[in-house]
Enzyme design. Structure first.
Site, PDB file in Angstrom:
ATOM      1  N   GLY D  51       5.968  73.250  53.530  1.00  0.00           N
ATOM      2  CA  GLY D  51       7.106  72.728  54.270  1.00  0.00           C
ATOM      3  C   GLY D  51       6.612  71.451  54.869  1.00  0.00           C
ATOM      4  CB  CYS D  52       8.262  68.417  55.843  1.00  0.00           C
ATOM      5  SG  CYS D  52       7.855  66.769  55.294  1.00  0.00           S
ATOM      6  CD  GLN D  53       9.836  68.592  60.015  1.00  0.00           C
ATOM      7  OE1 GLN D  53      10.496  69.586  60.211  1.00  0.00           O
ATOM      8  NE2 GLN D  53      10.363  67.450  59.628  1.00  0.00           N
TER       9      GLN D  53
END
Ligand SMILES: Cc1ncc(COP(=O)(O)O)c(C=O)c1O
Ligand SMILES: Cc1ncc(COP(=O)(O)O)c(C=O)c1O
Lengths: 143, 406, 406, 143
Positions: D51-53
């Site tokens: 996931g990005c975050q």
């Protein structure tokens, strides 16, 4: 002979007589008929000012320090506008042409025809006339 | 459902405008359509209340915009009956879509000596990208001709196809001749040789029902602004199996997975093809336009526009002084014509001053003009909000133009 | 001229919105800025009264749209002091612009073994297109590093440049670190070896005065939506001598002169680079946004935003629990930070619910994160409509977040 | 054991007690502390849901016809949400998981966290859990 300003004023006065666009166009159509016929030898691609919707042929000659313009178009209203342009710009010195501010076009409501939309060669035609004038002017100064 | 023309016209504020003191008659729908109030309002609302960059945000506005953007993708998928919404790529317009495809498909599948087949009646958008590709890859462009009625010579396709053929790309409805091409048939012929087909639906999506699964086309493109939506947005539909296999077109934010200077990996489809900040407000506006079309009913629209076309054709012919270019039996509401003995530019200038917006010229289809050996035509392209009265007025005007100009 | 913050805030309707019952604080301006009323209104007006396809029409609406579109081009030229408006190409955004340049420049000037130089602090939009080009052409990407303060090591440029270097492409203001790079100096160094320079002005055009003639940059790009304008529109500026020499990027309508199946010739600059129906409403909206900026005064804006930045930096440091990434002396109002011991994602979710829109993550600049060996940051990017009170609230919130999360 | 529906209802009831978001987050933070620690051997890239975050590690095991999920995240609130997901989905049969309609996420206001914006791996996590379920289900049927 009347100068460029005066001829433009004349034209603007003529056009104020008209109430609507159809009358103006009618007048341009009349004018188109009076446009002196361009020599057939100039109705060739070399003299063509490319436009999307109508063709304009233009020739410029230099006589007695003056530029003589002849032109034609395959579209009649365009031809009428050309007739006006020639009335204003032909038989003028290069300097006169270079400095000419062609306000009349706007004033008689034809400005649109010079917008980038109207790919009918008129804008290119004026550019071309000015280029001729610059070229003859440079030549003159050299001699 | 009844077709309430007054209500429809009311939905398009621009139709109430006057030009040169004349009631505007807008017959330039092939170039771009006008926008109904719901589209205008949603864009307004977005700019005033919600605007925020999508996908990367973790805040409320960004969530909202992302959801609406992805809902727009679903709406488009639904509208053309794509199997998955991930088969819908938002682009800048039909031209952007075709260029994307020509590049990505070309990079992967086209090499020296290969062939791409298009038709003689393409819009420049479906000619030049392929020419540029062919020049880069030393490939060849082949042409399906049309006859003087404007009917595509589909039967020539099977002979044009060789083992070098990599793609067939065909205009669905000609923006100049109005011809509705038999794309289902074309797709079948090409698929028999396992050749993928792209459909340029820029002029058809707003006129008739396009079902990509039923057609079985591999790619399909169209523009938002020609379907009552905003400018700067368009669609490239591609079957998943193709999109998964094509390299990306533009690089930038959002289309990547991991970026290092040594190696960059790409995001999944469709994001792989949507680099940078997309025109999300355009996409949302476009979806709203499709909803508007659905609220009227595409079938009703098509029926009405066909009726207008038949009426206009009859009326134009009755003038006795008009030549129509494009007389295919299957035709949409696009009419190209010339008034006998009258230059199109003169006609266009007169129509304009009488309040009628038509297009004059080659309509970005110079090869069609070359076919007929003419410089261009006057084109009246009609939409659901045009009326028979407007057509009557056009025909009256034609007589007036003719009288003045010859 | 005085800087009337209340008036300015009033010009942006979205700033009055609430999220989760909290007054919205919009600190995500690096992603996209909000739109002032004049921009919203002109787009509305266009959709309601004027919409028409440009360049090819011969009717009133088309004339009007064409004039406004070409005026928009002039406005942009004036805004960056381009010599000629024909040096302004409308694109879909910064990403579109860089991809256009990478393709067109690359096709003509880049071949095997050649080198392109960028920096370690680029946005993905100024990395990936060049990587894709390098892969296609077997060319090489070289990197100007930055130090831990976020200062570009410009002195390394002269050693990076070789006779194989074809282009230097540099971010003007880092969208992550806020660093204002010494582009004039970079351009001078590159020009000494006759190497052209592209400037990514996506984050600078709305913050400080950019004069392309004074900078003498060869190319410059920016986006409408980051400068108070609409989405789906951007600019590629190029010196005439370059644009005349570059091949077109996309093919389609309007960018051609004569199209035949055998040979197609292209229109003149800038039209050669604008294929298809451009986002003319976007362009007109963008010009209006630039006019809005001028009405406030770019100098006033820059001064105010710098003040905000200094204030925010001081306040963030005073919390004692924040690490700021990017501490260059020349810095714009972009602040990347982490709350000590708090995951950025947790922080982002809390900020959101407290009404603060910040961005969390890599900000499309993964190589910056790799430099610091972090996963990402929280970014607060401030605009002319932000206030010190908003910054105070952010700092309060930081304590709250910290207290809850550790 | 209560079924998936019932657990979801339980969770929704718990969340109705909270007046504002900070309270909800506080509760999630509490929950995150109770999440059984995932075996260190699973905190590797192979088990990472990108996931990005925030990072999410997930492991699924199959015991007595039921899927046992363990997971972890580097972000606390994400971890709290994971704890909820595990409470609902772990220790269920593949069929139960496949058919699960995770309404509670929406009902307690966390739907956002599943939007494509929130690149925090939760959406991918659910997808991954369902994929595990499908795989174990297929295996089961084969045997
Ligand atoms: C058939 C067809 N294809 C492609 C296009 C190009 O569309 P756009 O200009 O929106 O990219 C047009 C519109 O002009 C069209 O009519
Ligand atoms: C420095 C920089 N360059 C390029 C871009 C890409 O701009 P856009 O997404 O508008 O194409 C951005 C914005 O994200 C940016 O900040």
């Amino acid at each position: 002979m009347t100068n460029i300003q005066e001829v433009q004023r004349e034209i603007v006065n003529e056009f104020t007589l008209f109430d609507d666009w159809m009358e103006r166009y009618n007048y341009l159509i009349e004018l188109s008929k009076d446009l002196p016929v361009i020599d057939a030898k100039y109705k060739k691609n070399d003299y063509l000012i490319r436009g999307c919707q109508s063709k304009v042929w233009l020739n410029a000659e230099y006589k007695d320090h003056k530029i003589i313009l002849t032109a034609d178009s395959d579209a009649i209203i365009t031809k009428g506008i050309i007739a006006l342009l020639i009335r204003v710009l032909s038989n003028r010195t290069p300097q006169e042409i270079i400095n000419a501010d062609l306000k009349f076009i706007d004033e008689i409501g034809l400005k649109q025809n010079l917008s980038p939309t109207r790919a009918n060669g008129l804008l290119s035609m004026i550019k071309q006339i000015k280029l001729y004038a610059i070229a003859y002017d440079a030549k003159e100064k050299k001699n | 459902m009844s077709f309430d023309i007054d209500k429809i016209r009311n939905d398009f504020p621009v139709l109430g405008e006057k030009v040169y003191n004349k009631q505007l008659i807008y017959f330039d729908n092939g170039a771009t359509t006008q926008k109904p109030s719901p589209v205008i309002e949603i864009i307004n609302k977005y700019h005033s209340k919600l605007n925020s960059s999508i996908h990367r945000g973790v805040h409320f506005l960004s969530d909202q915009a992302t959801n609406d953007y992805e809902d727009a993708r679903k709406k488009v998928a639904e509208f053309i009956n794509a199997e998955k919404s991930s088969e819908i790529i938002f682009t800048s317009g039909s031209t952007g879509s075709i260029n994307m495809l020509a590049f990505s498909f070309g990079e992967k599948f086209v090499s020296e000596g290969d062939e791409i087949i298009i038709t003689e009646m393409e819009h420049h958008a479906n000619i030049v990208p392929w020419q540029m590709l062919c020049e880069r890859k030393k490939a060849k462009l082949k042409i399906i001709p049309f006859n003087d009625e404007g009917i595509l010579q589909t039967e020539s396709l099977s002979t044009l196809i060789t083992e070098k053929t990599k793609l067939v790309s065909v205009i669905h409805i000609s923006n100049t001749l109005g011809t509705i091409n038999p794309i289902k048939n074309i797709i079948e012929i090409a698929h028999r040789q396992s050749i993928p087909v792209m459909i340029d639906a820029a002029q058809s999506i707003q006129h008739l029902s396009v079902d990509v699964q039923e057609l079985d086309c591999d790619f399909l493109v169209f523009s938002g602004h020609k379907a009552y939506g905003p400018t700067g947005i368009g669609i490239l539909y591609g079957k998943e199996k193709w999109l998964e296999n094509l390299p990306p077109y533009q690089g930038g934010g959002d289309m990547v997975d991991i970026v290092t200077f040594e190696n960059t990996t790409y995001n999944e489809v469709p994001f792989k093809f949507e680099a940078g900040t997309t025109n999300y407000i355009g996409a949302i506006g476009m979806a709203e336009a499709l909803r508007y079309i659905e609220s009227i009913g595409l079938e009703n629209i098509g029926k009405y526009e066909t009726e207008l076309m038949h009426y206009a054709t009859k009326k134009l012919k009755e003038t006795g002084i008009v030549t129509i270019y494009g007389n295919a039996p299957e035709k949409a509401s696009i009419l190209s014509f010339l008034i006998d003995g009258v230059h199109m530019a003169d006609a266009g200038m007169m129509f304009d001053k009488l309040g009628i917006a038509v297009r004059v010229g080659t309509h970005c289809a110079q090869t069609v003009m070359q076919h007929f050996n003419i410089d261009g035509t006057v084109r009246a392209s009609m939409s659901m909000y045009n009326t028979k009265e407007e057509i009557d007025y056009l025909c009256q005007t034609i007589h007036q133009v003719k009288a003045m100009l010859s």
